[in-house]
Design a protein around this motif. Structure first.
Motif: not given
Length: 40
Positions: A12-27
């Motif tokens: 999941q961490d790898e996918w988040i990094e690949e997508q340049h996803l801001n996890l805080s905003s997403f949550v």
């Protein structure tokens, strides 16, 4: 704002990094959607 710690899997961490996803905003967005759904 409050800080919380969550645990995610390595893949999941790898996918988040690949997508340049801001996890805080997403949550926060997902939580807002759930809150809205449950209020209705």
């Amino acid at each position: 704002m409050k800080r919380k710690t969550i645990t995610i899997r390595e893949d999941q961490d790898e996918w988040i990094e690949e997508q340049h996803l801001n996890l805080s905003s997403f949550v926060r967005e997902q939580l807002d959607e759930l809150i809205e759904e449950r209020e209705n």
